[in-house]
Motif scaffolding. Structure first.
Motif, mmCIF file in Angstrom:
data_model
loop_
_atom_site.group_PDB
_atom_site.id
_atom_site.type_symbol
_atom_site.label_atom_id
_atom_site.label_comp_id
_atom_site.label_asym_id
_atom_site.label_seq_id
_atom_site.Cartn_x
_atom_site.Cartn_y
_atom_site.Cartn_z
ATOM 1 N N UNK A 85 -2.416 -2.591 -23.397
ATOM 2 C CA UNK A 85 -1.737 -1.481 -23.015
ATOM 3 C C UNK A 85 -1.018 -0.950 -24.649
ATOM 4 N N UNK A 86 -0.328 -1.609 -25.117
ATOM 5 C CA UNK A 86 0.232 -1.205 -26.594
ATOM 6 C C UNK A 86 -0.560 -0.966 -27.692
ATOM 7 N N UNK A 90 -1.582 2.397 -29.633
ATOM 8 C CA UNK A 90 -1.412 2.313 -31.128
ATOM 9 C C UNK A 90 0.058 2.241 -31.305
ATOM 10 N N UNK A 91 0.755 1.522 -30.666
ATOM 11 C CA UNK A 91 2.079 1.193 -31.058
ATOM 12 C C UNK A 91 2.267 -0.108 -32.183
ATOM 13 N N UNK A 92 1.423 -1.080 -32.088
ATOM 14 C CA UNK A 92 1.420 -2.288 -32.838
ATOM 15 C C UNK A 92 0.467 -2.442 -33.928
ATOM 16 N N UNK A 97 -1.306 -7.462 -33.197
ATOM 17 C CA UNK A 97 -1.836 -7.432 -31.925
ATOM 18 C C UNK A 97 -3.007 -8.589 -31.877
ATOM 19 N N UNK A 98 -3.949 -8.648 -32.827
ATOM 20 C CA UNK A 98 -4.766 -9.628 -32.782
ATOM 21 C C UNK A 98 -4.079 -11.015 -32.687
ATOM 22 N N UNK A 99 -3.178 -11.216 -33.595
ATOM 23 C CA UNK A 99 -2.397 -12.478 -33.607
ATOM 24 C C UNK A 99 -1.851 -12.819 -32.284
#
Length: 159
Positions: A85-86, A90-92, A97-99
């Motif tokens: 959702x984040x 585009x908040x992270x 996000x991948x980690x």
């Protein structure tokens, strides 16, 4: 079983001065929380569970509790949904996000593996699990002698 017997099982005489009682009461929830957050730490334990998947006694004595693995499955699945959702909003940053997604996926996979192994064992060998559950519930704890018929029976089954 009467209320007094149950309370004696949880709070034996001298419990407030017993280091063993305090360590046990703190260790179990701490392991559950640790398992829920970082299941990856228990990879050796999980490999042992997979190797001994047909031995209920080995599975019953995993160093961290089964509830911790179930909580890990729920927490990390929820974390994965929140990350998606984040990422949509585009908040992270992409790398973070991948980690985090990799961490959640790995923990979810490991927790799911333990859940499936224990569930499979409980379904295939219900009599052995019933005996282990009886012993866990009725066996006298903290070195106190057995006081009821169930406690004597549990102590005999334990040996």
């Amino acid at each position: 079983m009467r209320l007094g017997s149950r309370l004696r099982g949880v709070f034996p005489r001298g419990w407030c001065r017993s280091a063993r009682w305090w360590i046990t009461r703190i260790r179990d929830p701490a392991l559950s929380i640790g398992t829920a957050v970082a299941t990856v730490v228990f990879v050796g334990e999980i490999m042992r569970a997979v190797r001994h998947r047909d031995e209920p006694r080995t599975l019953a004595h995993l160093s961290s509790t089964f509830e911790g693995y179930v909580a890990g499955l729920l927490v990390n699945s929820t974390g994965l949904v929140v990350l998606v959702a984040m990422a949509i909003e585009d908040r992270l940053p992409v790398v973070l996000t991948a980690l985090l997604a990799g961490w959640c996926l790995l923990n979810t996979a490991i927790s799911a593996t333990v859940f499936v192994v224990v569930a499979r064992s409980r379904i295939r060998q219900p009599a052995a699990w019933d005996e282990l559950d009886f012993v866990e519930q009725h066996a006298p704890k903290y070195g106190r002698p057995p006081e009821t018929i169930e406690e004597y029976r549990a102590q005999q089954l334990q040996e």
